[in-house]
Design a protein around this motif. Sequence first.
Motif, PDB file in Angstrom:
ATOM      1  N   LEU A 142       1.917  28.353  -7.011  1.00 20.34           N
ATOM      2  CA  LEU A 142       1.588  29.565  -7.762  1.00 20.34           C
ATOM      3  C   LEU A 142       2.710  29.923  -8.728  1.00 20.34           C
ATOM      4  CD1 LEU A 142      -0.040  31.690  -4.913  1.00 20.34           C
ATOM      5  CD2 LEU A 142      -1.148  30.220  -6.626  1.00 20.34           C
ATOM      6  N   ASP A 143       3.941  29.793  -8.269  1.00 21.08           N
ATOM      7  CA  ASP A 143       5.085  30.040  -9.153  1.00 21.08           C
ATOM      8  C   ASP A 143       5.087  29.028 -10.293  1.00 21.08           C
ATOM      9  OD1 ASP A 143       7.444  30.826 -10.305  1.00 21.08           O
ATOM     10  OD2 ASP A 143       8.701  30.482  -8.549  1.00 21.08           O
ATOM     11  N   GLN A 144       4.802  27.758  -9.977  1.00 27.14           N
ATOM     12  CA  GLN A 144       4.772  26.731 -11.018  1.00 27.14           C
ATOM     13  C   GLN A 144       3.689  27.024 -12.055  1.00 27.14           C
ATOM     14  OE1 GLN A 144       6.757  23.379 -11.483  1.00 27.14           O
ATOM     15  NE2 GLN A 144       6.043  24.536 -13.244  1.00 27.14           N
TER      16      GLN A 144
ATOM     17  N   SER B 261      17.156  21.889  -7.433  1.00 28.94           N
ATOM     18  CA  SER B 261      16.233  21.959  -6.312  1.00 28.94           C
ATOM     19  C   SER B 261      14.856  22.207  -6.915  1.00 28.94           C
ATOM     20  CB  SER B 261      16.601  23.101  -5.363  1.00 28.94           C
ATOM     21  OG  SER B 261      17.887  22.914  -4.815  1.00 28.94           O
ATOM     22  N   GLU B 262      13.909  21.358  -6.555  1.00 31.72           N
ATOM     23  CA  GLU B 262      12.621  21.381  -7.237  1.00 31.72           C
ATOM     24  C   GLU B 262      11.760  22.566  -6.802  1.00 31.72           C
ATOM     25  OE1 GLU B 262      11.968  19.395  -9.640  1.00 31.72           O
ATOM     26  OE2 GLU B 262      13.658  18.024  -9.366  1.00 31.72           O
TER      27      GLU B 262
ATOM     28  N   PRO C 228      19.491  30.324 -15.914  1.00 35.77           N
ATOM     29  CA  PRO C 228      18.426  31.327 -15.955  1.00 35.77           C
ATOM     30  C   PRO C 228      17.056  30.686 -15.768  1.00 35.77           C
ATOM     31  CG  PRO C 228      19.971  31.648 -17.766  1.00 35.77           C
ATOM     32  CD  PRO C 228      20.323  30.335 -17.134  1.00 35.77           C
ATOM     33  N   VAL C 229      16.166  31.376 -15.098  1.00 35.74           N
ATOM     34  CA  VAL C 229      14.846  30.834 -14.808  1.00 35.74           C
ATOM     35  C   VAL C 229      14.051  30.590 -16.090  1.00 35.74           C
ATOM     36  CG1 VAL C 229      13.727  33.086 -14.533  1.00 35.74           C
ATOM     37  CG2 VAL C 229      12.843  31.090 -13.272  1.00 35.74           C
ATOM     38  N   GLU C 230      14.324  31.380 -17.140  1.00 34.94           N
ATOM     39  CA  GLU C 230      13.558  31.263 -18.387  1.00 34.94           C
ATOM     40  C   GLU C 230      13.748  29.911 -19.068  1.00 34.94           C
ATOM     41  OE1 GLU C 230      14.864  35.672 -18.212  1.00 34.94           O
ATOM     42  OE2 GLU C 230      15.649  33.696 -17.662  1.00 34.94           O
ATOM     43  N   ILE C 231      14.874  29.243 -18.820  1.00 32.48           N
ATOM     44  CA  ILE C 231      15.114  27.944 -19.460  1.00 32.48           C
ATOM     45  C   ILE C 231      15.077  26.808 -18.429  1.00 32.48           C
ATOM     46  CG2 ILE C 231      16.363  28.829 -21.455  1.00 32.48           C
ATOM     47  CD1 ILE C 231      18.981  28.177 -20.038  1.00 32.48           C
TER      48      ILE C 231
ATOM     49  N   LEU D   6      10.955  24.088 -14.314  1.00 31.98           N
ATOM     50  CA  LEU D   6      10.576  23.244 -13.185  1.00 31.98           C
ATOM     51  C   LEU D   6      11.504  23.401 -11.984  1.00 31.98           C
ATOM     52  CD1 LEU D   6       9.785  20.027 -15.260  1.00 31.98           C
ATOM     53  CD2 LEU D   6       8.117  21.541 -14.189  1.00 31.98           C
ATOM     54  N   ALA D   7      12.503  24.270 -12.106  1.00 31.12           N
ATOM     55  CA  ALA D   7      13.509  24.399 -11.049  1.00 31.12           C
ATOM     56  C   ALA D   7      13.156  25.543 -10.090  1.00 31.12           C
ATOM     57  CB  ALA D   7      14.884  24.639 -11.659  1.00 31.12           C
TER      58      ALA D   7
END
Length: 508
Positions: free
Chosen positions: A425-427, A419-420, A385-388, A391-392
């Motif tokens: 902006l997302d970071q 994949s980094e 999941p993106v929440e945890i 940096l991915a």
Amino acid sequence: MFQNKYIQQRIEKANKLQEMGINPYSNDSNRNTTIEKFLNVNSDLLKRDEDNRRDENRHYIVAGRIKFYRLMGKASFIKIEDESGMLQIYVARDNLAEGFYNNVFKKLIEVGDIVEISGYPFVTGKGELSLHADNVKVLTKAISPLPEKYHGIQDKELRYRQRYLDLIMNSEVRKTFHVRSKVISLTRRFFEDKGFLEVETPMMHPIAGGANAKPFVTYHNALDVDRYLRIAPELYLKRLIVGGFEAVFEINRNFRNEGMDATHNPEFTSIEFYWAYKTYRDLINITKEYFEYLFEHLDLPTRLPYGDLEIDFSDFTEIGLVDSLTKIGGVPADVCNDKEKIIAYLRENKVDVNDKMNLGQLQGELFDEYVEAKLINPTFITDYPVEISPLARRNDEQKNITERFELFIAGKEIANAFSELNDPLDQLSRFEGQMDAKDAGDDEAHEMDRDFVNALSYGMAPTAGQGIGMDRLVMMLTNQHSIRDVLLFPAMKPINEEIDLHSDEEEK
């Protein structure tokens, strides 16, 4: 600290050696072979007829610590040990200088001392290849007696606090650290052969970044600022990718101010590597190649025992995190994607849960509780999941998951990769989300790193990055179940009273 009566006796013997003109701490060894080489070169004697199993024309000088001592009147047997092995020595009165055997060897030399011995090879009546001594020289007088041979060091705390004593008494411990050294060396060679450049990045950071972890804080006097011992080198290594390097790695020490248990130490070793124009799928492939390379060069079978388990290092599997909750963890499918149902499920099963967690964090809790321990053979858990995964990179089709995997072996995380994320902006948005989590009480949430976001704004090539825990990997390869057993000097709890350094010793 040397008031122990046995130590006092040994100090007296050291003084007597001095009085006799023998330096008990000399520095002029003439050793010309190791014990292992001696045994290998002279193994032909074992094949000879019983009446011809010696060669007085061969002459060797060996050195090592006395580990066994048996007096027999006019002759004695001792065993000495160096890093390469153990050797039996036959010491006879009439083969040594006048008076040396009775006045020095029998009275002033004992187990624990380091000696140099010269002589010729022969095979005893019991068939043991040995050295027939013609000269014995004291190199180092040990004033502290070793623990009793057959019981060794019983106190594990003492083993870790006095690793030098542990290494003296336990050759198997030394073998573990030989394996560790080879793993580090082979890892470096593997990545260099793949075209990666080894680099060095700071160990004191202005921001605790690169992972979700609580840092150690120190103070920089000259700059008049706080600094953080690095929890991960990730953000600096990715800055190098921005700068134009396309494949970099660092074998590094990291520091995390967190709990200590069988798999966690406040400082630990990992390798992190970053590879431009690659994805996490490429990392899965190179990870398999890396393990094949290790097993080939360590000359290990691909099936290894690990306690009551057996790990098949040739059997790599892959499954998504949410799928693993049901297929491996047995969590009902209708629970896995519903925040309220997960909270209810965990509480029904007596698992403490923070109802302020988001869906991704709760899925991570389910994984930790019901899946992780069941992953015995190497397993890539993907689609986090993106929440945890702050940096991915997001998956292009499913925006709520990332292109990430973690590798688990024997129920323990060994590697983390993805994949980094290279969208600045997302970071920035994810860092802001981490700051909200920190404000809500998560002291391990990722700090905002504006310079890193600024670096991304100049453009980072599509990149894949991975970290592998060296300590845990060595645990798997050597069948060790505490991280302390693969760290030469693990972190230890302070003791309130002065430790009795000789409490586990007795006279031989």
